[in-house]
Design a protein around this motif. Structure first.
Motif, short mmCIF file in Angstrom:
data_model
loop_
_atom_site.label_atom_id
_atom_site.label_comp_id
_atom_site.label_asym_id
_atom_site.label_seq_id
_atom_site.Cartn_x
_atom_site.Cartn_y
_atom_site.Cartn_z
N ALA A 117 -37.47 61.08 11.46
CA ALA A 117 -36.79 60.13 12.32
C ALA A 117 -36.84 60.85 13.66
O ALA A 117 -36.72 60.12 14.72
CB ALA A 117 -35.30 59.86 12.00
N LYS A 118 -36.92 62.09 13.81
CA LYS A 118 -36.68 62.85 14.95
C LYS A 118 -37.92 62.32 15.93
O LYS A 118 -39.17 62.47 15.70
CB LYS A 118 -36.71 64.34 14.90
CG LYS A 118 -35.48 64.64 14.33
CD LYS A 118 -35.39 66.07 14.01
CE LYS A 118 -34.16 66.70 13.23
NZ LYS A 118 -34.11 68.11 12.92
N GLY A 119 -37.52 62.03 17.21
CA GLY A 119 -38.63 61.64 18.32
C GLY A 119 -38.71 59.91 18.25
O GLY A 119 -39.39 59.52 19.07
N ARG A 120 -38.39 59.57 16.91
CA ARG A 120 -38.99 57.91 16.85
C ARG A 120 -37.56 56.94 16.86
O ARG A 120 -37.34 56.06 17.16
CB ARG A 120 -39.73 57.65 15.72
CG ARG A 120 -41.09 58.37 15.81
CD ARG A 120 -42.10 57.87 14.51
NE ARG A 120 -41.51 58.17 13.42
CZ ARG A 120 -41.45 57.29 12.53
NH1 ARG A 120 -41.73 56.17 12.74
NH2 ARG A 120 -40.93 57.49 11.31
N PHE A 121 -36.75 57.48 16.38
CA PHE A 121 -35.31 57.04 15.91
C PHE A 121 -34.29 57.75 16.50
O PHE A 121 -34.06 58.54 16.69
CB PHE A 121 -35.04 57.06 14.35
CG PHE A 121 -35.99 56.21 13.46
CD1 PHE A 121 -37.19 55.67 14.09
CD2 PHE A 121 -35.77 56.31 11.89
CE1 PHE A 121 -38.25 54.98 13.34
CE2 PHE A 121 -36.75 55.56 11.12
CZ PHE A 121 -37.87 55.14 11.64
N THR A 122 -33.28 56.54 17.28
CA THR A 122 -32.27 56.98 17.83
C THR A 122 -30.81 56.54 17.28
O THR A 122 -30.91 55.16 17.22
CB THR A 122 -32.21 56.95 19.35
OG1 THR A 122 -33.62 57.57 19.97
CG2 THR A 122 -30.90 57.49 20.08
N ILE A 123 -29.87 57.14 17.05
CA ILE A 123 -28.67 56.33 16.59
C ILE A 123 -27.72 56.58 17.37
O ILE A 123 -27.55 57.47 18.45
CB ILE A 123 -28.29 57.05 15.08
CG1 ILE A 123 -26.95 56.48 14.60
CG2 ILE A 123 -27.74 58.57 15.44
CD1 ILE A 123 -26.58 56.92 13.19
N SER A 124 -27.04 55.73 17.91
CA SER A 124 -25.57 55.46 18.69
C SER A 124 -24.48 54.75 18.52
O SER A 124 -24.95 53.93 17.25
CB SER A 124 -26.35 55.06 20.10
OG SER A 124 -26.98 53.46 20.11
N ARG A 125 -23.65 54.73 18.95
CA ARG A 125 -22.37 53.83 18.64
C ARG A 125 -21.82 53.59 19.78
O ARG A 125 -21.76 53.91 20.73
CB ARG A 125 -21.60 54.90 17.67
CG ARG A 125 -20.22 54.21 17.21
CD ARG A 125 -19.65 54.88 16.39
NE ARG A 125 -19.27 56.38 16.19
CZ ARG A 125 -18.59 56.75 15.40
NH1 ARG A 125 -18.25 56.50 14.12
NH2 ARG A 125 -18.10 58.33 15.59
N ASP A 126 -21.17 52.12 19.57
CA ASP A 126 -20.35 51.62 20.57
C ASP A 126 -19.01 51.41 20.04
O ASP A 126 -18.76 50.68 19.05
CB ASP A 126 -20.84 50.23 20.90
CG ASP A 126 -20.06 49.73 21.87
OD1 ASP A 126 -18.78 49.64 22.14
OD2 ASP A 126 -20.33 48.61 22.72
N ASN A 127 -18.19 52.50 20.46
CA ASN A 127 -16.93 52.64 19.65
C ASN A 127 -15.85 51.69 19.98
O ASN A 127 -15.13 51.04 19.06
CB ASN A 127 -16.18 54.05 20.13
CG ASN A 127 -16.97 55.39 19.45
OD1 ASN A 127 -17.24 55.24 18.49
ND2 ASN A 127 -17.21 56.09 20.61
N ALA A 128 -16.24 51.00 21.10
CA ALA A 128 -15.24 49.69 21.57
C ALA A 128 -15.38 48.52 20.51
O ALA A 128 -14.48 47.89 20.09
CB ALA A 128 -15.58 49.52 22.88
N LYS A 129 -16.78 48.48 19.98
CA LYS A 129 -17.18 47.34 19.26
C LYS A 129 -17.40 47.89 17.63
O LYS A 129 -17.82 46.84 16.94
CB LYS A 129 -18.46 46.87 19.65
CG LYS A 129 -18.37 46.20 20.99
CD LYS A 129 -19.79 45.87 21.45
CE LYS A 129 -19.75 44.76 22.90
NZ LYS A 129 -20.97 44.30 22.98
N ASN A 130 -17.05 49.16 17.56
CA ASN A 130 -17.10 49.63 16.12
C ASN A 130 -18.41 49.26 15.38
O ASN A 130 -18.44 48.93 14.39
CB ASN A 130 -15.72 49.04 15.43
CG ASN A 130 -15.47 50.07 14.26
OD1 ASN A 130 -15.84 51.33 14.18
ND2 ASN A 130 -14.65 49.42 13.19
#
Length: 125
Positions: A64-77
């Protein structure tokens, strides 16, 4: 009641991008992650994000490295998985997972207590 609801899967051609979303309800989680399972294969770790002392730390499988990115919107859980340069071998059902308690091996699916229903990603060649 805790729920994890994934969305954003679909059928795309190789080289395309997709963004998966996982909306959590019922509680907030220390760790949220993505796993995938291709037909006839075991479920495998894709990426995870963990709240660590004021910021998020991210972890990704080698593929996944270099192609996939994980992120989070804590306000929207909500946690996202942005996938680019998709390959046919990325075809799988993608599952969102979450856990409240701390645990060391973030790639271990058995450590996650909460799971979504999965969303299909199909990449054609």
């Amino acid at each position: 009641q805790v729920q994890l609801v994934e969305s954003g899967g679909g059928l795309v051609q190789a080289g395309a991008s997709l963004r998966l979303s996982c909306a959590a309800s019922g509680r907030t989680f220390l760790t949220m992650g993505w796993f995938r399972q291709a037909p006839g294969k075991e479920r495998e770790f894709v990426a995870a994000i963990r709240w660590t002392g004021g910021s998020d730390s991210t972890y990704s499988a080698d593929f996944a490295k270099g192609r996939f990115t994980i992120s989070r919107d804590n306000a929207k859980n909500t946690v996202f998985l942005q996938m680019t340069s998709l390959k046919p071998e990325d075809t799988a059902v993608y599952y969102c997972a979450a856990e409240v308690k701390f645990f060391r091996d973030i790639t271990n699916l058995n450590k996650y207590d909460y799971w979504g229903q999965g969303t299909q990603v199909t990449v054609s060649s």
